[in-house]
Enzyme design. Sequence first.
Site, PDB file in Angstrom:
ATOM      1  N   ASP A   1       0.822  -1.214   0.000  1.00  0.00           N
ATOM      2  CA  ASP A   1       0.000   0.000   0.000  1.00  0.00           C
ATOM      3  C   ASP A   1       0.852   1.260   0.000  1.00  0.00           C
ATOM      4  O   ASP A   1       2.023   1.244   0.386  1.00  0.00           O
ATOM      5  CB  ASP A   1      -0.891   0.044   1.249  1.00  0.00           C
ATOM      6  CG  ASP A   1      -2.116  -0.845   1.141  1.00  0.00           C
ATOM      7  OD1 ASP A   1      -2.199  -1.629   0.173  1.00  0.00           O
ATOM      8  OD2 ASP A   1      -2.982  -0.753   2.031  1.00  0.00           O
TER       9      ASP A   1
ATOM     10  N   HIS B   1       3.911  -2.313   3.068  1.00  0.00           N
ATOM     11  CA  HIS B   1       3.940  -0.957   2.506  1.00  0.00           C
ATOM     12  C   HIS B   1       5.259  -0.695   1.780  1.00  0.00           C
ATOM     13  O   HIS B   1       6.325  -1.052   2.280  1.00  0.00           O
ATOM     14  CB  HIS B   1       3.753   0.077   3.617  1.00  0.00           C
ATOM     15  CG  HIS B   1       2.432  -0.033   4.316  1.00  0.00           C
ATOM     16  ND1 HIS B   1       2.174  -0.998   5.267  1.00  0.00           N
ATOM     17  CD2 HIS B   1       1.284   0.695   4.195  1.00  0.00           C
ATOM     18  CE1 HIS B   1       0.926  -0.867   5.701  1.00  0.00           C
ATOM     19  NE2 HIS B   1       0.371   0.149   5.068  1.00  0.00           N
TER      20      HIS B   1
END
Length: 233
Positions: free
Chosen positions: A46, A191
């Site tokens: 993400d 991430h």
Amino acid sequence: MTTAVAGAAAGLWHAAPALTSIGPLRRPLPRLSGQGRPGGIGLTFDDGPDPLGTPAVLAELDRLGWTATFFMLGSQVRAHPDVARSVVAAGHEIAVHGDLHRVHLVRTAAQVRSDLTRALGDIRAVTGTDPRWFRPPYGVLTAGSLIAARSLGLTPVLWTAWGRDWQKANPAWVLDNVMSGLADGGTLLLHDSDCTSTPRSWRTTARTLPLLAERLDEMGLHVRPLRDHLTAA
């Protein structure tokens, strides 16, 4: 129905899907949780693209021979278009994380629709791909999120396990978090950007990947992008 009661009912309708941000409450919803085909896991990242974090993660994925799904922010794609295109060039899948990293609970349905529409348009234009998946910031869905995603042809997907790698802890700690929730057929959230987290947290993420590879090899699990992990589930 009084105005107060109507307002309360509308608020509950708006917020009810946010309950799925609590892991145990979304387990009965396997597609939303990212529960896919057995024999492997779905690997997702993400908050990118990031000019430093994304190349570091891409390099490690290339070394491991893994393909993943990157949930991108439209604002980050506009800021770093070449990095976004490099993810596609490396063979990875692109998905939508929204335009701005703001929780949908504090946004109206119209604001959410505008946010997703802009993100999807810019991601398509820059990467030349047609994203299928959507994940809201912080994993918090609202009624407006679901309506907007459906109208744009996007399927919401959250995760079954995460590493909490945004905290810039050490790789062993991140791996422990991952393995506490990861099982056959699950989807992992990590991430590749620190735009909403501790500065340089992506360094820990990149260093965690080889450790994760060792564990997955022991478990006999493959790593897949969501396009392969979910579509035939």
